[in-house]
Design a protein around this motif. Structure first.
Motif, PDB file in Angstrom:
ATOM      1  N   LYS A  84     -17.295   7.494   2.780  1.00  0.00           N
ATOM      2  CA  LYS A  84     -17.759   7.933   1.298  1.00  0.00           C
ATOM      3  C   LYS A  84     -17.943   6.888   0.216  1.00  0.00           C
ATOM      4  N   PRO A  85     -19.658   7.203  -0.363  1.00  0.00           N
ATOM      5  CA  PRO A  85     -19.443   5.922  -1.837  1.00  0.00           C
ATOM      6  C   PRO A  85     -18.445   5.918  -2.200  1.00  0.00           C
ATOM      7  N   GLU A  86     -17.372   6.817  -2.590  1.00  0.00           N
ATOM      8  CA  GLU A  86     -15.911   6.818  -3.320  1.00  0.00           C
ATOM      9  C   GLU A  86     -15.280   5.851  -2.814  1.00  0.00           C
ATOM     10  N   ASP A  87     -15.498   5.228  -0.830  1.00  0.00           N
ATOM     11  CA  ASP A  87     -14.392   4.045  -0.555  1.00  0.00           C
ATOM     12  C   ASP A  87     -14.878   3.087  -1.404  1.00  0.00           C
ATOM     13  N   THR A  88     -16.158   2.577  -1.650  1.00  0.00           N
ATOM     14  CA  THR A  88     -16.237   0.885  -1.849  1.00  0.00           C
ATOM     15  C   THR A  88     -15.426   0.976  -3.022  1.00  0.00           C
ATOM     16  N   ALA A  89     -14.736  -0.465  -2.987  1.00  0.00           N
ATOM     17  CA  ALA A  89     -13.944  -0.988  -3.113  1.00  0.00           C
ATOM     18  C   ALA A  89     -13.432  -2.428  -2.513  1.00  0.00           C
ATOM     19  N   VAL A  90     -12.407  -3.119  -2.700  1.00  0.00           N
ATOM     20  CA  VAL A  90     -11.779  -4.269  -2.536  1.00  0.00           C
ATOM     21  C   VAL A  90     -10.816  -4.332  -1.588  1.00  0.00           C
ATOM     22  N   PHE A  91     -10.873  -3.615  -0.168  1.00  0.00           N
ATOM     23  CA  PHE A  91      -9.678  -3.498   0.549  1.00  0.00           C
ATOM     24  C   PHE A  91      -8.505  -4.967   0.598  1.00  0.00           C
ATOM     25  N   TYR A  92      -7.415  -4.577   0.274  1.00  0.00           N
ATOM     26  CA  TYR A  92      -6.372  -5.765   0.117  1.00  0.00           C
ATOM     27  C   TYR A  92      -5.312  -5.262   1.345  1.00  0.00           C
ATOM     28  N   CYS A  93      -5.252  -6.134   2.292  1.00  0.00           N
ATOM     29  CA  CYS A  93      -3.840  -6.224   3.591  1.00  0.00           C
ATOM     30  C   CYS A  93      -2.615  -6.515   2.940  1.00  0.00           C
ATOM     31  N   ALA A  94      -1.522  -5.930   3.025  1.00  0.00           N
ATOM     32  CA  ALA A  94       0.115  -6.429   2.533  1.00  0.00           C
ATOM     33  C   ALA A  94       1.122  -6.167   3.525  1.00  0.00           C
ATOM     34  N   ALA A  95       2.362  -6.716   3.192  1.00  0.00           N
ATOM     35  CA  ALA A  95       3.267  -7.075   4.431  1.00  0.00           C
ATOM     36  C   ALA A  95       4.437  -7.296   4.087  1.00  0.00           C
ATOM     37  N   ARG A  96       5.602  -6.873   4.471  1.00  0.00           N
ATOM     38  CA  ARG A  96       6.614  -7.219   4.115  1.00  0.00           C
ATOM     39  C   ARG A  96       7.545  -8.557   4.756  1.00  0.00           C
ATOM     40  N   LYS A  97       8.035  -8.414   3.969  1.00  0.00           N
ATOM     41  CA  LYS A  97       8.994  -9.816   4.446  1.00  0.00           C
ATOM     42  C   LYS A  97      10.296  -9.266   5.542  1.00  0.00           C
ATOM     43  N   SER A  98      10.985  -8.157   4.721  1.00  0.00           N
ATOM     44  CA  SER A  98      12.480  -7.242   5.162  1.00  0.00           C
ATOM     45  C   SER A  98      11.960  -5.784   5.479  1.00  0.00           C
TER      46      SER A  98
END
Length: 118
Positions: A84-98
């Motif tokens: 949807k148009p409201e999904d427009t964004a910069v998408f970021y990946c993130a991770a945990r180290k523990s």
């Protein structure tokens, strides 16, 4: 220090699909996707446990987005459908180290732009 590299963003029409990928330079624990639209704060989209057996989604994407991972490739995916148009964004990946599942994520990618036209 683990590096995260996202790919797969782009321009798509409303109702279309995209698959985002995020490859880590080493093993990680839980991983997640966040997004930030212009003028808005970064928000949680989805996350997945290290084993992949547990997933979580924000309400607005349930039934449309699917998070998955391939630990052999140190990669997490976000399959996005019925965009949807409201999904427009910069998408970021993130991770945990523990194994700790609360608090800020430890590693972040540089982001990939997703634009949905109406």
């Amino acid at each position: 220090q683990v590096q995260l590299v996202e790919s797969g963003g782009g321009l798509v029409q409303a109702g279309g699909s995209l698959r985002l990928s995020c490859t880590a330079s080493g093993p990680t624990f839980a991983m997640g996707w966040f997004r930030q639209a212009p003028g808005k704060e970064r928000q949680f989209v989805a996350s997945i446990s290290r084993s992949g057996s547990d997933t979580w989604y924000t309400d607005s994407v349930k039934g449309r987005f699917t998070i998955s991972r391939d630990n052999a490739k140190n990669t997490v995916y976000l399959q996005m459908t019925n965009l949807k148009p409201e999904d427009t964004a910069v998408f970021y990946c993130a991770a945990r180290k523990s194994v700790i599942m609360i608090g800020p994520y430890d590693y972040w990618g540089q982001g990939t732009q997703v634009t949905v036209s109406s």
